[in-house]
Design a protein around this motif. Structure first.
Motif, PDB file in Angstrom:
ATOM      1  N   THR A   5       0.858  -1.174   0.000  1.00  0.00           N
ATOM      2  CA  THR A   5       0.000   0.000   0.000  1.00  0.00           C
ATOM      3  C   THR A   5       0.886   1.212   0.000  1.00  0.00           C
ATOM      4  OG1 THR A   5      -1.661   1.218   1.209  1.00  0.00           O
ATOM      5  CG2 THR A   5      -0.205  -0.110   2.529  1.00  0.00           C
ATOM      6  N   SER A 295      -5.596 -15.620   7.479  1.00  0.00           N
ATOM      7  CA  SER A 295      -6.092 -14.366   6.900  1.00  0.00           C
ATOM      8  C   SER A 295      -6.389 -14.539   5.417  1.00  0.00           C
ATOM      9  CB  SER A 295      -5.063 -13.249   7.084  1.00  0.00           C
ATOM     10  OG  SER A 295      -4.844 -12.982   8.449  1.00  0.00           O
ATOM     11  N   ASP A 298      -8.821 -10.491   1.277  1.00  0.00           N
ATOM     12  CA  ASP A 298      -9.545  -9.268   1.634  1.00  0.00           C
ATOM     13  C   ASP A 298      -9.090  -8.732   2.989  1.00  0.00           C
ATOM     14  OD1 ASP A 298     -10.959  -9.278  -0.704  1.00  0.00           O
ATOM     15  OD2 ASP A 298     -12.729 -10.283   0.149  1.00  0.00           O
ATOM     16  N   GLN A 299      -8.859  -9.641   3.927  1.00  0.00           N
ATOM     17  CA  GLN A 299      -8.429  -9.223   5.262  1.00  0.00           C
ATOM     18  C   GLN A 299      -7.022  -8.612   5.223  1.00  0.00           C
ATOM     19  OE1 GLN A 299      -9.014 -12.993   7.224  1.00  0.00           O
ATOM     20  NE2 GLN A 299     -10.921 -12.301   8.200  1.00  0.00           N
ATOM     21  N   GLU A 301      -5.669  -7.062   2.619  1.00  0.00           N
ATOM     22  CA  GLU A 301      -5.802  -5.744   1.996  1.00  0.00           C
ATOM     23  C   GLU A 301      -6.340  -4.724   2.996  1.00  0.00           C
ATOM     24  OE1 GLU A 301      -8.204  -6.250  -1.431  1.00  0.00           O
ATOM     25  OE2 GLU A 301      -6.580  -7.048  -2.666  1.00  0.00           O
ATOM     26  N   TRP A 302      -7.324  -5.135   3.778  1.00  0.00           N
ATOM     27  CA  TRP A 302      -7.893  -4.235   4.789  1.00  0.00           C
ATOM     28  C   TRP A 302      -6.832  -3.878   5.829  1.00  0.00           C
ATOM     29  CZ3 TRP A 302      -8.171  -4.798  10.060  1.00  0.00           C
ATOM     30  CH2 TRP A 302      -8.908  -3.821  10.746  1.00  0.00           C
ATOM     31  N   GLU A 305      -4.419  -1.221   4.550  1.00  0.00           N
ATOM     32  CA  GLU A 305      -5.018   0.112   4.580  1.00  0.00           C
ATOM     33  C   GLU A 305      -5.125   0.640   6.002  1.00  0.00           C
ATOM     34  OE1 GLU A 305      -5.740   2.004   2.058  1.00  0.00           O
ATOM     35  OE2 GLU A 305      -5.113   0.497   0.585  1.00  0.00           O
ATOM     36  N   GLU A 306      -5.501  -0.236   6.933  1.00  0.00           N
ATOM     37  CA  GLU A 306      -5.631   0.167   8.334  1.00  0.00           C
ATOM     38  C   GLU A 306      -4.275   0.559   8.914  1.00  0.00           C
ATOM     39  OE1 GLU A 306      -7.383   0.943  12.040  1.00  0.00           O
ATOM     40  OE2 GLU A 306      -8.243   0.707  10.035  1.00  0.00           O
TER      41      GLU A 306
END
Length: 340
Positions: A5, A295, A298-299, A301-302, A305-306
């Motif tokens: 990211t 994981s 999707d988890q 990637e989240w 970002e977090e």
């Protein structure tokens, strides 16, 4: 699934560098104002010193004129650095132009050495070898007094900015000044401090010559001014060299970055952490992180970002975050055992 990211947006002020590097406002309008004031003050002072030196025949005054001219050139380079480094990232420079300020600041330290230190030492040695009686020092005293006031005002502006930043980051002033990547303000404060010391040395040389009738004191003052400039050029050159080579954030901030990453759900370990100061308000973070085995894409990637959001919230100077999902040692051993 995204392996990394990245952040390219600009951030504002707030705590930065774990309280140990400059925040978002550094290097902006306030730094430009500080440098502009110092430039105008030094230009006027340089002309006045040169006239006084020629009229009085004082080697120390001519050295001080060279000192002020060198400071003027230095600050013009710093202004160039501030403007050019603020250009946004583009296709040719995807990480931006932040480090360019350190190139110009390095050239500025060379200008201080060549334009001020070398001339002052040469002129002082020449005065010591030639001897001679000093002329009327009255005009030199007047110029020194006016220059002292102007330099003190310029220094006051620089120190006020340093103190504000140190207070905002909850740091001792000396520690902030030593660690700050805002080399423009650091250069102004150091050069103005050296200028005040140089003015006192020049006044001492003039007074010694007036009391003894010998030009030796004037030559000694000139040499001491040159040595003072050598020290300033060395300190500024070293600071900029470290930032050009690539200086990481302080250890306390690295610990804080690890803490933030490990607080994100699904991240279980930080295997490798690389940080880089790219400018007063530009920090790059790259890390290899180990995620939970269970994981999902999707988890992950989240979580990336977090992690970026948390890092930006705690350290507003963070501009870019690169996270690389990497299997930990336990996973690699498990995969190796399964392959066998």
């Amino acid at each position: 699934m995204s392996d990394e990211t990245t952040s390219g947006a600009k951030t504002g002020g707030g705590e930065s560098g774990g309280g140990e590097t400059s925040g978002g406002k550094s290097g902006g309008g306030e730094s430009v104002f500080t440098v502009v004031v110092a430039t105008l003050a030094n230009l006027g002072i340089a002309v006045a010193k040169a006239v006084a030196g020629l009229l009085s025949g004082s080697s120390a005054m001519l050295s001080e004129a060279a000192h002020s001219f060198a400071d003027t050139v230095t600050e013009l380079m710093l202004l160039t650095a501030l403007k050019r480094s603020e250009r946004p990232a583009d296709e040719g420079h995807p990480l931006g132009y932040g480090p360019e300020r350190y190139i110009w600041a390095m050239l500025a330290s060379v200008a201080t050495f060549v334009g001020g230190a070398v001339f002052s030492i040469y002129d002082g040695v020449h005065a010591l070898s030639e001897g001679g009686k000093p002329g009327d020092p009255l005009i030199s005293y007047i110029v020194l007094a006016v220059a002292f006031v102007l330099e003190a005002l310029s220094l006051r502006i620089g120190i006020r900015q340093v103190r504000r930043e140190a207070t905002r980051l909850r740091l001792p002033v000396r520690r902030y000044f030593r660690l700050t990547p805002d080399t423009a303000v650091k250069a102004v404060v150091m050069e103005d401090s050296a200028a005040l010391a140089g003015l006192l040395l020049a006044a001492g040389g003039l007074l010694g010559g007036q009391l003894t009738g010998s030009g030796v004191w004037d030559g000694i003052a000139s040499v001491l001014i040159g040595l003072l400039l050598v020290y300033v050029a060395w300190v500024l050159g070293r600071s900029n060299a470290q930032l050009l080579i690539g200086r990481p954030v302080p250890e306390s901030m690295r610990a804080g970055i690890r803490e933030e990453l490990l607080s994100v759900p699904h991240i279980v370990d930080v295997l490798e952490l690389t940080t880089l100061i790219q400018g007063p308000a530009e920090i790059l973070i790259a890390a290899k992180v180990d995620f939970r085995d269970a994981s999902t894409a999707d988890q992950i990637e989240w979580a990336c970002e977090e992690a970026e959001e948390q890092l930006r919230e705690r350290y507003p100077s963070v501009r870019r975050v690169y996270l690389d999902p990497t299997p930990g040692l336990r996973q690699r051993r498990r995969a190796g055992g399964a392959g066998a």
